[in-house]
Write an enzyme that holds these catalytic residues in place. Structure first.
Site, PDB file in Angstrom:
ATOM      1  CD  GLU A   1       0.711  -0.307   3.092  1.00  0.00           C
ATOM      2  OE1 GLU A   1       1.562   0.272   3.779  1.00  0.00           O
ATOM      3  OE2 GLU A   1       0.746  -1.526   2.869  1.00  0.00           O
ATOM      4  CG  ASP A   2       4.719   0.714   1.358  1.00  0.00           C
ATOM      5  OD1 ASP A   2       4.442   0.104   0.302  1.00  0.00           O
ATOM      6  OD2 ASP A   2       5.455   0.234   2.231  1.00  0.00           O
ATOM      7  CG  ASN A   3       5.473   1.097  -4.834  1.00  0.00           C
ATOM      8  OD1 ASN A   3       4.791   1.110  -5.846  1.00  0.00           O
ATOM      9  ND2 ASN A   3       6.782   1.296  -4.852  1.00  0.00           N
TER      10      ASN A   3
END
Length: 460
Positions: free
Chosen positions: A273-275
């Site tokens: 999710e961060d990317n």
């Protein structure tokens, strides 16, 4: 069939292409090394560190927790000691029985003047990603627009927040203002080992050399989003406009947003999710990213060799579904394959012997990697650890290609004891328990834990 002349032309073309690629690869490596020297060897104190609360933008720090991770007390304490006058902290857990809350409450008692809150998930589910589910309560309760999300195994220096806000919200009189508004400030991971196991040492050698070098180089060139979300700052108001589709918003400059579900909940369908958040802010809103001069100190616990291999396979499989072309090219960026191909091309074009080229190639590659390590750590590899570092560095380089081959043929991954199937664009769904086939058996064999985070012993 090719005649002799056709084969000669093909060999000449391949040899030339290999050496051109080798030159590009070295250009990126040198760029990463030089950029690391410039960015990380001097970390000045931000003026925001001594400014009053009324003069700095507020920040909500979100720390997702699950049990007693390695070095948890010191990791969490580093957010209590930030040199910044206007921030709050949310410690996010699934339920009130989470063991991490013992550490959290001790720290809240030790630092009563810091605005710290406990955010209980209470069953809130927006997708299959447990970290996103964990964060949702704090995300809704956050009082400030700027969010700083840090993993539980990350420790940061006291000046990190102030320096990062300086980049995310540059002052009007900044000497070098960005051409496009900065949407994400992130920090390069820097691994430090708390337990001296084989997998931990290899992970340390990988993150602090080749990974950091390429990560810094790619972010210096900045032709596309490239973010590892160990520690990231972004604005909630920006996140509330995107949905992870990566489709540009036509009227983004005028406050436009995507239709349908948006915000953090929209990213619960992704494992990375961060990317994807960083990619969405880049592609959908046209924002850009920047690194601060700080590192995200990643505490690596008792990781076995198989834990390390499983972790690398997991993220290659995720990247394969998100950026297929870059993942297919990845083996050509590794020292072993790149060096062997370059030696063959050089021998064909000039007659230079591979037995003389390869030792020089590996030596210079190692020296550049060690220089990157020194930039991030603030000191060279300690003399008493140097030979061990050389061994784990060599092991990492030799294992890179076999790990890639194991990863490229499957789509299932394991994360914190649960299995997922990675689908198109990095979305995931829960998979059946137990890996399939020989690869699944191989990954289960020799693992210490479901993941490499080791629970700490709780003293009565």
């Amino acid at each position: 069939m090719l005649d002799t002349e056709g084969r000669d032309i093909l060999k000449l073309t391949l040899a030339s292409a290999v050496l051109v690629w080798y030159g590009i690869l070295w250009s990126l490596g040198i760029l990463g090394c030089v950029a690391a020297r410039k960015r990380y060897r001097l970390r000045p104190r931000s003026p925001l560190a001594s400014a009053p609360a009324s003069a700095v933008p507020g920040v909500s720090i979100l720390r997702p927790l699950k049990g007693l991770d390695t070095n948890l007390y010191e990791n969490l304490e580093s957010t209590f000691t930030q040199e910044y006058a206007n921030y709050e902290i949310f410690f996010c857990v699934d339920d009130e029985d989470d063991q991490a809350l013992t550490v959290v409450r001790d720290l809240m008692t030790k630092y009563p003047n810091v605005k710290a809150h406990i955010a209980i998930r209470n069953g809130v589910t927006v997708g299959v990603n447990p970290k996103v589910n964990n964060l949702m309560t704090a995300y809704h309760q956050a009082a400030h627009d700027i969010l700083w999300v840090l993993d539980s195994n990350v420790m940061v220096e006291a000046g990190t927040l102030a320096r990062s806000v300086d980049i995310l919200n540059p002052p009007p009189n900044a000497p070098h203002p960005p051409r496009r508004r900065i949407g994400v400030v992130h920090h390069v991971p820097y691994a430090w080992v708390t337990k001296h196991s084989t997998g931990s040492r290899i992970e340390e050698a990988f993150l602090n050399t080749n990974h950091a070098k390429m990560y810094i180089a790619i972010n210096t060139v900045a032709i596309d989003s490239c973010v590892v979300g160990k520690s990231c700052l972004y604005r909630k108001s920006d996140l509330e406009r995107v949905d992870g589709s990566l489709r540009p918003i036509p009227n983004a400059d005028n406050g436009g947003c995507q239709p349908g579900q948006r915000g953090l909940a929209a990213f619960g369908r992704f494992l990375a999710e961060d990317n994807m958040i960083a990619g969405a802010l880049w592609h959908e809103l046209g924002l850009r990213h920047d690194l601060s001069c700080d590192v995200a100190k990643n505490a690596v616990g008792n990781m076995s060799l198989m834990d390390y291999i499983a972790r690398r396979i997991r993220w290659v499989r995720v990247r394969k579904r998100m950026v297929l072309a870059a993942t297919l090219v990845e083996p050509l960026t590794e020292s072993v394959l790149a060096g062997c191909l370059a030696s063959l091309g050089l021998r064909y074009l000039t007659g230079f012997p591979p037995w003389l080229f390869l030792p020089v190639h590996f030596l210079v590659w190692l020296l550049v990697d060690m220089d990157v390590f020194a930039s991030l750590a603030g000191h060279p590899v300690p003399a008493n650890m140097r030979w061990q570092f050389f061994g784990t560095w060599a092991a990492r380089e030799l294992m890179a290609l076999p790990i890639w081959f194991m990863a490229i043929v499957g789509n299932e991954v394991e994360w914190r004891g649960k299995r997922y199937e990675v689908m198109q664009n990095g979305e995931v769904r829960r998979a059946g328990e137990g890996g399939r086939g020989v690869t699944g058996w191989f990954l289960r064999w020799g693992r210490k834990t479901a993941d490499y985070y080791e629970p700490l012993e709780v003293r009565e």
